[in-house]
Design a protein around this motif. Structure first.
Motif, mmCIF file in Angstrom:
data_model
loop_
_atom_site.group_PDB
_atom_site.id
_atom_site.type_symbol
_atom_site.label_atom_id
_atom_site.label_comp_id
_atom_site.label_asym_id
_atom_site.label_seq_id
_atom_site.Cartn_x
_atom_site.Cartn_y
_atom_site.Cartn_z
ATOM 1 N N LYS A 9 0.891 -1.346 -0.086
ATOM 2 C CA LYS A 9 0.090 -0.043 0.296
ATOM 3 C C LYS A 9 0.964 1.468 0.115
ATOM 4 O O LYS A 9 1.769 1.524 0.696
ATOM 5 N N ASP A 10 0.529 2.097 -0.816
ATOM 6 C CA ASP A 10 1.164 3.434 -1.015
ATOM 7 C C ASP A 10 2.734 3.309 -1.074
ATOM 8 O O ASP A 10 3.606 4.115 -0.933
ATOM 9 N N GLN A 11 3.300 1.845 -1.803
ATOM 10 C CA GLN A 11 4.664 1.900 -2.051
ATOM 11 C C GLN A 11 4.919 1.676 -3.388
ATOM 12 O O GLN A 11 4.156 1.169 -4.024
ATOM 13 N N HIS A 12 5.898 2.028 -3.868
ATOM 14 C CA HIS A 12 6.459 1.911 -5.402
ATOM 15 C C HIS A 12 6.784 0.382 -5.797
ATOM 16 O O HIS A 12 7.787 0.148 -5.199
ATOM 17 N N GLU B 224 8.960 -2.110 -13.255
ATOM 18 C CA GLU B 224 8.324 -1.168 -12.115
ATOM 19 C C GLU B 224 7.139 -0.757 -12.737
ATOM 20 O O GLU B 224 6.655 -0.750 -13.753
ATOM 21 N N ARG B 225 6.357 -0.244 -11.665
ATOM 22 C CA ARG B 225 5.016 0.349 -11.924
ATOM 23 C C ARG B 225 5.304 1.794 -11.655
ATOM 24 O O ARG B 225 5.201 1.983 -10.340
ATOM 25 N N ILE B 226 4.929 2.742 -12.354
ATOM 26 C CA ILE B 226 4.910 3.988 -11.910
ATOM 27 C C ILE B 226 3.505 4.448 -12.345
ATOM 28 O O ILE B 226 3.262 4.708 -13.663
ATOM 29 N N GLY B 227 2.604 5.006 -11.440
ATOM 30 C CA GLY B 227 1.288 5.431 -11.754
ATOM 31 C C GLY B 227 0.643 4.077 -12.161
ATOM 32 O O GLY B 227 0.761 3.161 -11.341
ATOM 33 N N ASP B 228 -0.109 4.168 -13.180
ATOM 34 C CA ASP B 228 -0.852 2.985 -13.746
ATOM 35 C C ASP B 228 0.167 2.403 -15.028
ATOM 36 O O ASP B 228 -0.479 1.304 -15.589
ATOM 37 N N GLN B 229 1.220 2.554 -15.116
ATOM 38 C CA GLN B 229 1.835 2.222 -16.163
ATOM 39 C C GLN B 229 3.180 1.323 -15.816
ATOM 40 O O GLN B 229 3.707 1.431 -14.747
ATOM 41 N N LEU B 230 3.197 0.064 -16.473
ATOM 42 C CA LEU B 230 4.185 -0.747 -16.335
ATOM 43 C C LEU B 230 5.471 -0.573 -17.215
ATOM 44 O O LEU B 230 4.888 -0.510 -18.565
ATOM 45 N N MET B 231 6.524 -0.851 -16.849
ATOM 46 C CA MET B 231 7.654 -0.686 -17.843
ATOM 47 C C MET B 231 8.815 -1.296 -17.187
ATOM 48 O O MET B 231 8.900 -1.614 -16.077
#
Length: 356
Positions: free
Chosen positions: A186-189, A232-239
């Motif tokens: 929760k709330d972690q990158h 990694e997931r940044i916002g709603d994007q995986l890359m």
């Protein structure tokens, strides 16, 4: 009014006569014969009602083309959609695998493509035509099937990383279902990894080194690698994680990316035209600062097939080392101007015989 009624009646009979003049719809046997195929292909009879349902000649032509495409790929015809639909599941593969095998695929993130399996077979695009289904609808159904078999909680490993509990060959594909893993931290990158098809790993950012250790363990276990580089997931994007210096895990991530590339190049060697030259041996080296680099070896006296690497090492005919050069400096050397090689996956160039 009688005149108008007469005109209307004439128009009706004109339409009736025009329908009678229309060419009859082509039959399946004739269409297959025109394509050099037998109407007795295994599995065709069960699919024929789908063909008969098409009431336009161009649709029937396209259906027969799909049969020919499947046959040309050396693949079997599918079961009818009513039977096949219960067996579709998604999968993730390296983008070069999807390109090499030429089945239906769609890009997911950089380096990864999503495909659809029907039982033990990867779905070719032509099956969609035979089923009269869209790729979006079949993929949605495949994801729904995977969703229904994704109950269970992630297990925490001694390293602190979390691993999916299923181990059913579809764990990596669950990367396509964020609802399965997005609530872990929760709330972690979050960072994730799919080193093999039956492994889905996740950690919060603070445990990223532990995630890379788990990727290494998967590799050492002998499991067929899928993608080693972490995600990694940044916002709603995986890359694919883009860890830049001075990030402490930048070098390990680059090393994992290089290993993915070297695996693709190793597989490509089987499909390279030997008449163009010998594939350069590709390895990974590290600078004095620990930065990993890819290096291709070009031996003197023979044409070579050269992939895009950071470094090129030159050796004499007898194997004596002649020097190592950064790739970006080589275009200044006149003899290093190769022709592109038509092949799936990472690019290669065919270069001429080299002499000192």
């Amino acid at each position: 009014m009688d005149c108008l009624d007469g005109l209307a009646e004439m128009g009706f009979f004109d339409r009736f006569r025009s329908r009678a003049d229309e060419a009859p719809l082509p039959g399946l046997a004739a269409l297959l014969e025109a394509r050099g195929l037998s109407p007795d292909l295994p599995g065709l009879a069960a699919l024929t009602p789908g063909f008969e349902a098409h009431r336009k000649a161009d649709e029937r032509e396209a259906w027969a083309d799909a049969v020919a495409e499947v046959y040309g790929q050396g693949l079997p015809l599918p079961d009818p959609w009513i039977d096949a639909q219960d067996h579709v599941l998604p999968e993730l593969v390296p983008a070069w695998v999807a390109e090499r095998e030429g089945r239906w695929s769609r890009g997911f993130i950089d380096g990864l493509s999503q495909r659809i399996r029907v039982g033990d077979l990867v779905m070719p695009a032509a099956w969609l035509k035979l089923w009269d289904q869209t790729a979006d609808d079949v993929l949605d159904l495949a994801l729904d099937h995977l969703r229904h078999r994704s109950e269970g909680a992630f297990e925490r490993l001694p390293s602190g990383a979390y691993r999916g509990p299923w181990r059913d060959g579809c764990d990596a594909a669950r990367l396509l279902l964020p609802e399965v893993w997005q609530g872990l931290f929760k709330d972690q990158h979050p960072f994730l990894a799919i080193p093999s098809a039956d492994t889905l790993l996740a950690v919060p950012q603070i445990l990223l080194p532990k995630l890379m250790e788990e990727v290494g363990r998967s590799l050492q276990s002998g499991a067929k690698p899928l993608q080693l580089a972490v995600i990694e997931r940044i916002g709603d994007q995986l890359m694919t994680a883009r860890l830049q210096d001075p990030h402490p895990m930048s070098a390990p991530q680059k090393e994992l990316k290089h290993m993915d590339l070297i695996e693709a190049l190793r597989q490509q060697e089987q499909d390279l035209d030997p008449n163009l030259g010998l594939p350069a041996t590709v390895s990974m080296v590290k600078t004095g600062q620990g930065k990993p680099l890819t290096m291709a070896l070009w031996n003197e006296g023979a044409p070579v097939l050269l992939p895009e690497t950071d470094l090129i090492a030159f050796s004499a005919r007898g194997g004596e080392p002649l020097g190592i050069f950064a790739r970006q400096t080589l275009p200044r050397i006149h003899e290093i101007k190769g022709d592109g090689v038509a092949i799936w996956g990472p690019p290669w160039s065919a270069l001429p015989r080299r002499s000192r």
